[in-house]
Design a protein around this motif. Structure first.
Motif, PDB file in Angstrom:
ATOM      1  N   VAL A 293      30.236 144.325  24.082  1.00 24.35           N
ATOM      2  CA  VAL A 293      29.257 144.459  23.009  1.00 24.35           C
ATOM      3  C   VAL A 293      27.975 143.749  23.427  1.00 24.35           C
ATOM      4  O   VAL A 293      28.003 142.635  23.958  1.00 24.35           O
ATOM      5  CB  VAL A 293      29.797 143.846  21.701  1.00 24.35           C
ATOM      6  N   ASP A 294      26.856 144.409  23.197  1.00 21.86           N
ATOM      7  CA  ASP A 294      25.556 143.787  23.436  1.00 21.86           C
ATOM      8  C   ASP A 294      25.277 142.838  22.278  1.00 21.86           C
ATOM      9  O   ASP A 294      24.953 143.259  21.170  1.00 21.86           O
ATOM     10  CB  ASP A 294      24.482 144.870  23.525  1.00 21.86           C
TER      11      ASP A 294
ATOM     12  N   GLN B  32      22.280 142.956  19.803  1.00 19.84           N
ATOM     13  CA  GLN B  32      22.066 144.056  18.868  1.00 19.84           C
ATOM     14  C   GLN B  32      23.086 144.067  17.721  1.00 19.84           C
ATOM     15  O   GLN B  32      23.355 145.110  17.133  1.00 19.84           O
ATOM     16  CB  GLN B  32      22.133 145.399  19.615  1.00 19.84           C
ATOM     17  N   LEU B  33      23.639 142.919  17.397  1.00 20.84           N
ATOM     18  CA  LEU B  33      24.680 142.864  16.373  1.00 20.84           C
ATOM     19  C   LEU B  33      24.168 143.165  14.968  1.00 20.84           C
ATOM     20  O   LEU B  33      24.959 143.459  14.070  1.00 20.84           O
ATOM     21  CB  LEU B  33      25.346 141.481  16.385  1.00 20.84           C
ATOM     22  N   THR B  34      22.866 143.093  14.765  1.00 17.90           N
ATOM     23  CA  THR B  34      22.336 143.413  13.433  1.00 17.90           C
ATOM     24  C   THR B  34      22.595 144.867  13.058  1.00 17.90           C
ATOM     25  O   THR B  34      22.565 145.220  11.882  1.00 17.90           O
ATOM     26  CB  THR B  34      20.826 143.138  13.368  1.00 17.90           C
ATOM     27  N   ASN B  35      22.877 145.701  14.046  1.00 20.57           N
ATOM     28  CA  ASN B  35      23.141 147.115  13.780  1.00 20.57           C
ATOM     29  C   ASN B  35      24.625 147.427  13.599  1.00 20.57           C
ATOM     30  O   ASN B  35      25.000 148.571  13.364  1.00 20.57           O
ATOM     31  CB  ASN B  35      22.598 147.972  14.929  1.00 20.57           C
ATOM     32  N   ALA B  36      25.477 146.410  13.746  1.00 21.11           N
ATOM     33  CA  ALA B  36      26.924 146.619  13.664  1.00 21.11           C
ATOM     34  C   ALA B  36      27.437 146.252  12.275  1.00 21.11           C
ATOM     35  O   ALA B  36      26.854 145.418  11.577  1.00 21.11           O
ATOM     36  CB  ALA B  36      27.621 145.784  14.728  1.00 21.11           C
TER      37      ALA B  36
ATOM     38  N   PHE C 212      29.893 150.533  15.035  1.00 23.35           N
ATOM     39  CA  PHE C 212      28.886 150.077  15.972  1.00 23.35           C
ATOM     40  C   PHE C 212      28.035 151.262  16.413  1.00 23.35           C
ATOM     41  O   PHE C 212      28.571 152.314  16.762  1.00 23.35           O
ATOM     42  CB  PHE C 212      29.527 149.452  17.209  1.00 23.35           C
TER      43      PHE C 212
ATOM     44  N   THR D 275      24.835 149.430  21.015  1.00 21.75           N
ATOM     45  CA  THR D 275      25.421 148.096  21.068  1.00 21.75           C
ATOM     46  C   THR D 275      26.637 148.019  21.977  1.00 21.75           C
ATOM     47  O   THR D 275      27.182 146.942  22.190  1.00 21.75           O
ATOM     48  CB  THR D 275      25.852 147.647  19.654  1.00 21.75           C
TER      49      THR D 275
END
Length: 483
Positions: free
Chosen positions: A420-421, A424-428, A475, A479
């Protein structure tokens, strides 16, 4: 117990996944330069597509660098201007126009989902670690007393169905059958008879842990006979809990399976060393053994069966529960005694002395096998009424729900290694039973690494409730990195 819905990885979306298991699929995304250019002219007069050959002379795929391109080396677009199909048959225009098979810029590399390259779409089964649970059931004489009748003449109840043994067995087999696909269950019954009177101590009947193990467990459980109808030393069933815990713990430690390891310790009687020795001593040994197991990574969940005949002292059961969870534990002392009583009264008891030696503690007055604090930890034992079948099933289900793992690994997801990147967790998104869980390091979900997600705090507690069975991970394509 738990149905983990698909990990959802979709290009530029957060589409929810509804399938439990789906195959990995690659989704080729055409570049942003436009899938087809217009205005190309072919070289033939009657080709299969358009008027100038199968592809126009501008190349099969136009450059992906812009909205419209004139092709890499040809002069036309992807499709000639002659129309979808001409009436002229094969024509004379040739199979391939002179512009080349592939215009410049038409790459097909996979970079995890940038908008102008190939993006991957997948629906994957992202499962938690599978726990291993050894169900360890007391088979001492008191398990065969009548529940509804006290003061029976026989050592064993003449009505088998009216015993804690029978009630517990029915409940255990029901719960194991419902959870066997998600928990590696092992089973052990433990008892023993007085060695000095010709008996054997301990006596353990067991089934090694495995998934889908309810059939093997039921076969053994149903085959175990009642205690002989006698109070004779060497024949009546005793409760060698410490020796039995040590043996089951050793088997769990030798088990190479990943995932957390547990013992569900079910008892209704006072532990002993198969010798009817001082009742002060064996509980201290059991607590020391439970603390040693926890130090090795094995958690013990304690269930004490209450009946009209046996009502366990709550202090002993709570001590077992705290020790099994690795919490501060109060000494299981009778009123009017202090911790010196253990050594003073138990050092001459062979079983207690052997356990003290095993603990590697100094043998001196005031030393105990268990380690004690001035306040107890928060964990309580489960204490269902042995006569209440519904309560037994509910309490067993609740106890076993606590073994559900709150840690999910991506190192092998349907045979794919995923990272996982973290930028970019705000998009998960993570949802439990359709309700979104906040991303929070102490109370929600968090990434412990690029390959491990964990539910923490109340999110983990909620996930472990018996009626909570579905978790969704969502996800976006960007990400996720497939390796």
């Amino acid at each position: 117990m738990a149905r983990v819905r698909s990990l959802c990885i979709a290009p530029l979306t957060l589409a929810a996944c509804s399938l439990f298991v789906a195959p990995f699929a690659g989704c080729v995304k055409i570049g942003a330069g436009g899938p087809m250019n217009s205005g190309g002219s072919g070289s033939g007069t009657g080709g299969r597509i358009g008027t100038g050959g199968t592809p126009g002379s501008g190349g099969a795929i136009a450059s992906s660098g812009g909205a419209t391109s004139t092709g890499g080396s040809g002069t036309g677009g992807t499709v000639g201007s002659g129309g979808v199909a001409s009436t002229g048959g094969a024509g004379t225009g040739g199979a391939v126009g002179s512009g080349g098979a592939l215009a410049s810029g038409g790459t097909t590399s996979v970079d995890g989902g940038t908008s102008d390259r190939v993006c991957q779409t997948a629906q994957l089964n992202w499962v938690p670690k599978i726990p291993t649970v050894f169900l360890m059931v007391d088979r001492s004489g008191s398990m065969f007393d009548c529940i509804s009748t006290t003061g029976a003449v026989e050592p064993s109840c003449p009505t088998p169905a009216d015993t804690p043994w029978a009630k517990l067995k029915d409940a255990v087999l029901m719960v194991v059958a419902s959870l066997q696909a998600e928990v590696r269950f092992g089973f052990a019954s433990f008892t023993g008879t007085n060695v000095t009177s010709g008996g054997t101590c301990p006596i353990i009947n067991r089934v090694a842990p495995a998934l889908n193990n309810s059939g093997a467990i039921a076969t053994l459980y149903n085959s175990l006979p009642f205690q002989p109808n006698t109070t004779e030393q060497g024949k009546k069933f005793e409760t060698p809990a410490r020796q039995s815990l040590d043996m089951i713990g050793a088997q769990l430690m030798a088990d190479p399976s990943p995932g957390d390891k547990f013992i569900l310790f079910v008892t209704d009687g006072q532990p002993d060393y198969c010798d009817d020795a001082n009742s002060l001593c064996a509980p201290d040994s059991v607590i020391g053994g439970l603390q040693a197991l926890k130090a090795m990574g094995i958690t013990t969940i304690v269930m004490g069966l209450k009946s009209a005949v046996n009502d366990l002292a709550p202090g002993i059961l709570e001590g077992f529960a705290n020790a099994g969870a690795g919490e501060p534990t109060l000494a299981p002392l009778r009123a009017g005694l202090d911790a010196f009583a253990f050594y003073d009264q138990c050092n001459g008891v062979a079983g207690w002395h052997a356990d003290l030696v095993t603990s590697a503690k100094v043998q001196a007055r005031g030393v105990t096998v268990g380690t004690y604090a001035t306040a107890a930890g928060p964990t309580k034992p489960y204490a269902p009424d042995a006569a209440n079948q519904t309560m037994l099933v509910n309490q067993l289900s609740l106890a076993l729900s606590g073994v559900k793992s709150c840690i999910f690994d991506l190192g092998n997801v349907d045979g794919k290694a995923i990272k996982v990147d973290l930028a970019q967790l705000t998009n998960a998104h993570v949802l439990v039973m359709g309700t979104e869980v906040a991303r929070n390091d102490t109370n929600g979900w968090r990434m412990n690494s690029v390959t491990q997600l964990e539910l923490v705090g109340s999110a983990c507690t909620a996930w472990r409730m018996p009626n909570v069975t579905v978790i969704d991970f969502q996800f976006p394509c960007g990400t996720i990195i497939f390796e």
